[in-house]
Design a protein around this motif. Structure first.
Motif, PDB file in Angstrom:
ATOM      1  N   GLU A   6      60.149  26.002  29.894  1.00 26.67           N
ATOM      2  CA  GLU A   6      60.247  24.933  30.884  1.00 26.67           C
ATOM      3  C   GLU A   6      59.175  25.086  31.959  1.00 26.67           C
ATOM      4  O   GLU A   6      58.697  26.193  32.234  1.00 26.67           O
ATOM      5  N   TRP A  36      69.034  18.662  28.602  1.00 27.24           N
ATOM      6  CA  TRP A  36      68.882  19.335  29.892  1.00 27.24           C
ATOM      7  C   TRP A  36      70.273  19.557  30.474  1.00 27.24           C
ATOM      8  O   TRP A  36      71.115  18.659  30.456  1.00 27.24           O
ATOM      9  N   CYS A  94      66.566  23.796  29.795  1.00 29.17           N
ATOM     10  CA  CYS A  94      66.300  23.032  28.595  1.00 29.17           C
ATOM     11  C   CYS A  94      67.061  23.674  27.436  1.00 29.17           C
ATOM     12  O   CYS A  94      67.192  24.902  27.383  1.00 29.17           O
TER      13      CYS A  94
END
Length: 124
Positions: A6, A36, A94
């Motif tokens: 990320e 997410w 993520c």
């Protein structure tokens, strides 16, 4: 295996925008869903948004209309966050899961792979 990295977190004023990115590598030739999540200290990790292998999108009610999830052809997923609020402050993660099912997209345990997290801080 899928590796997720990320980027894009930071400090922004309330009402501002940030875009998070998550680059996937490894077994990306298989269809997979990316999502997410976010987690504040002392709280459970909560679903924010997900995008399926065919680019269908799903959002938590708390971010609907403000956040947009998307993915490109190079295995990167984005989370565009607009109209940020102080309560959006937390660590964003993520996640990825292999397969094409759209069930349980909001369930943390259904994702096999996770990034390291990126801090988003919204000042009021």
């Amino acid at each position: 295996q899928v590796q997720l990295v990320e980027s894009g977190g930071g400090l922004v004023q309330a009402g501002g925008s940030l875009r998070l990115s998550c680059a996937a590598s490894g077994r990306t030739f298989s269809p997979y869903t990316m999502g997410w999540f976010r987690q504040a200290p002392g709280k459970e990790r909560e679903f924010v948004a997900a995008i399926s292998w065919n680019r269908s999108t799903y959002y938590a009610d708390s971010v609907k209309g403000r956040f947009t999830i998307s993915r490109d052809a190079k295995n990167t997923v984005y989370l565009q966050m607009n109209s940020l609020k102080a309560e959006d402050t937390t660590v964003y993660y993520c996640a990825a899961r292999l397969g094409i099912t759209a069930q349980n997209l909001g369930i943390m345990a259904s994702y096999q792979y996770w990034g390291q997290g990126t801090q988003v801080t919204v000042s009021s």
